[in-house]
Design a protein around this motif. Structure first.
Motif, mmCIF file in Angstrom:
data_model
loop_
_atom_site.group_PDB
_atom_site.id
_atom_site.type_symbol
_atom_site.label_atom_id
_atom_site.label_comp_id
_atom_site.label_asym_id
_atom_site.label_seq_id
_atom_site.Cartn_x
_atom_site.Cartn_y
_atom_site.Cartn_z
ATOM 1 N N THR A 308 0.878 -1.284 0.076
ATOM 2 C CA THR A 308 0.132 -0.040 -0.027
ATOM 3 C C THR A 308 1.030 1.248 0.060
ATOM 4 O OG1 THR A 308 -2.135 -0.999 1.169
ATOM 5 C CG2 THR A 308 -1.830 1.349 1.371
ATOM 6 N N TYR A 309 0.649 2.214 -0.885
ATOM 7 C CA TYR A 309 1.351 3.658 -0.847
ATOM 8 C C TYR A 309 0.362 4.708 -0.313
ATOM 9 C CZ TYR A 309 3.928 0.681 -4.137
ATOM 10 O OH TYR A 309 4.761 -0.291 -4.936
ATOM 11 N N VAL A 316 4.782 3.950 3.019
ATOM 12 C CA VAL A 316 4.613 2.655 1.919
ATOM 13 C C VAL A 316 4.454 1.326 3.031
ATOM 14 C CG1 VAL A 316 5.737 1.194 0.231
ATOM 15 C CG2 VAL A 316 5.509 3.748 0.117
ATOM 16 N N THR A 317 3.674 0.581 2.863
ATOM 17 C CA THR A 317 3.692 -0.664 3.627
ATOM 18 C C THR A 317 3.500 -1.889 2.912
ATOM 19 O OG1 THR A 317 2.394 0.465 5.651
ATOM 20 C CG2 THR A 317 2.433 -1.978 5.417
ATOM 21 N N ASP A 318 4.719 -2.974 3.146
ATOM 22 C CA ASP A 318 4.472 -4.106 2.566
ATOM 23 C C ASP A 318 4.191 -5.100 3.252
ATOM 24 O OD1 ASP A 318 5.554 -6.856 1.530
ATOM 25 O OD2 ASP A 318 6.353 -5.564 -0.126
ATOM 26 N N LEU A 325 7.916 2.175 5.395
ATOM 27 C CA LEU A 325 8.918 2.822 5.337
ATOM 28 C C LEU A 325 8.071 4.364 5.028
ATOM 29 C CD1 LEU A 325 11.209 0.908 2.815
ATOM 30 C CD2 LEU A 325 11.502 1.402 5.347
ATOM 31 N N TYR A 326 8.629 5.276 5.644
ATOM 32 C CA TYR A 326 8.194 6.746 5.389
ATOM 33 C C TYR A 326 9.050 7.454 4.620
ATOM 34 C CZ TYR A 326 4.549 5.652 9.243
ATOM 35 O OH TYR A 326 3.644 5.109 10.014
ATOM 36 N N GLY A 334 11.849 5.417 -7.414
ATOM 37 C CA GLY A 334 12.706 4.100 -7.850
ATOM 38 C C GLY A 334 13.434 3.529 -6.740
ATOM 39 N N ASP A 335 13.548 4.252 -5.568
ATOM 40 C CA ASP A 335 14.381 3.688 -4.567
ATOM 41 C C ASP A 335 13.719 2.444 -3.697
ATOM 42 O OD1 ASP A 335 16.136 3.419 -2.388
ATOM 43 O OD2 ASP A 335 15.824 5.255 -1.549
ATOM 44 N N ILE A 336 13.722 1.468 -4.426
ATOM 45 C CA ILE A 336 12.912 0.422 -3.697
ATOM 46 C C ILE A 336 13.790 -0.824 -3.099
ATOM 47 C CG2 ILE A 336 10.706 0.681 -5.123
ATOM 48 C CD1 ILE A 336 11.604 -1.614 -6.931
#
Length: 358
Positions: A308-309, A316-318, A325-326, A334-336
């Protein structure tokens, strides 16, 4: 495990001898296969040598401690002993991970498919943003991204987009991105300031190669040629360069128009069709291995909501690994890597746990 490691040491020696043989060097395919095997074995053998050196240090330190009376020297030996024990434990854990069965597709290039889901135009905008996110990530890895197919809408969104990602180990990394991605934000067209939820699905397919022997009989294919549509360069709309393939047994339809040449578009379309047929075979095998699927981190079920973004919170939550991550702006740019690294670690941990149960 250690018997297997000794066998790998011997095998690496054999490989090095074979690679130095002029007859092997003259056989391009055999030479390439041996080089690949050597590249896979070298890190394992190197880590095993590191493990054995640490074990030897432990033995030497214990032996010297028995005959040493100087207190200062004894303290130094104890520190060396403690450090070597930690190194042995670290090497053992790393060797277990290195010896985990590898996905045979990990080194392949990737066909990346993104499709807008629920949410109308907002979903199409999000799909386009996800595509840009992956393009930026690929660029950071010095991978090549080649657009194969796209259905755009006028406001900058994409109903669907398909691209080829070419790079060393692309599938081993991007496979964790398969699934449903959800966005929560206030659309620009929303006057009331209400947060909307939209989705886009991502499919990461390993590129089919000639060695896969994907058989596509001529009778199973219908080929239509037509003029390309949409904005394009010279000749795009004036020649019958676009190609549509229909695979009759499965109903898969591939449309390719990004190249000026009909032959090039046909080659692209067949490459994509082979990849989709390979994916169907992989899914059949995957579904037959239910236990393995449970031990993997979202690499098989594309209906799974994986991430979820949330724009209002910059979050962003996986959901597979419980990582939040905030730094949403950086991630959308692109910083994934941090997310992917966490998925890889969780996947390895699950496989190690399963291996220990057996």
């Amino acid at each position: 495990m250690f018997d297997k490691l000794e066998d790998l040491v011997a095998r690496l020696d054999e490989l090095q001898n074979e690679l130095s043989d002029p007859n092997v060097a003259s056989n391009a395919e055999r030479f390439r296969n041996l080089m690949k095997e050597q590249a896979n074995l070298a890190p394992i053998v190197e880590k095993y040598q590191e493990y054995k050196e640490a074990k030897q240090t432990i033995e030497d330190s214990l032996s010297m401690l028995e005959g040493e009376s100087d207190e200062e020297m004894r303290e130094m030996l104890k520190e060396e002993l403690s450090s070597a024990k930690q190194q042995v434990e670290k090497c053992e854990n790393e060797l277990k991970i290195l010896l985990l069965p590898k996905d045979p597709n990990d080194e392949r290039n990737v066909i990346l498919e993104i499709r807008a889901g629920a949410g109308g135009d907002e979903a199409a905008l999000f799909a386009a943003e996800l595509y840009r996110m992956y393009v930026h990530y690929a660029e950071s890895r010095r991978w090549k991204v080649e657009l194969m197919e796209a259905e755009e809408i006028g406001i900058g969104g994409m109903k669907s987009v398909t691209a080829m990602v070419t790079g060393n180990g692309a599938y081993s990394v991007l496979k964790y991105e398969s699934g449903v991605h959800r966005v929560q934000r206030v659309p620009e067209t929303e006057s009331g300031g209400r947060i909307h939820t939209s989705t886009a699905s991502v499919a990461v397919l390993p590129e089919a190669e000639e060695v896969d022997e994907i058989d596509i009989p001529d009778k199973d294919i219908r080929i239509d040629v037509m003029r390309a549509s949409g904005n394009g360069g010279q000749c795009v709309n004036t020649t019958d360069s676009a190609v549509r393939l229909t695979h009759i047994p499965t109903g898969i339809v591939i449309y390719s128009q990004t190249e000026k040449s009909q032959l090039q578009n046909k080659a692209k379309a067949f490459a994509l069709l082979r990849t989709k047929l390979l994916d169907i075979e992989m899914q059949k095998r995957h579904d037959a291995e239910a236990d393995l699927r449970k031990s993997q981190v979202g690499t098989g079920d594309r209906s799974e909501k994986i991430r979820t973004y949330n724009f209002p919170q910059g979050r962003v939550t996986d959901h597979r690994i419980g990582l939040t991550l905030y730094k949403l702006d950086k991630i959308m740019n692109g910083d994934i890597q941090e997310i992917i690294d966490a998925c890889i670690a969780a996947d390895q941990a699950a496989k190690l746990a399963k291996m220990n149960e057996e």
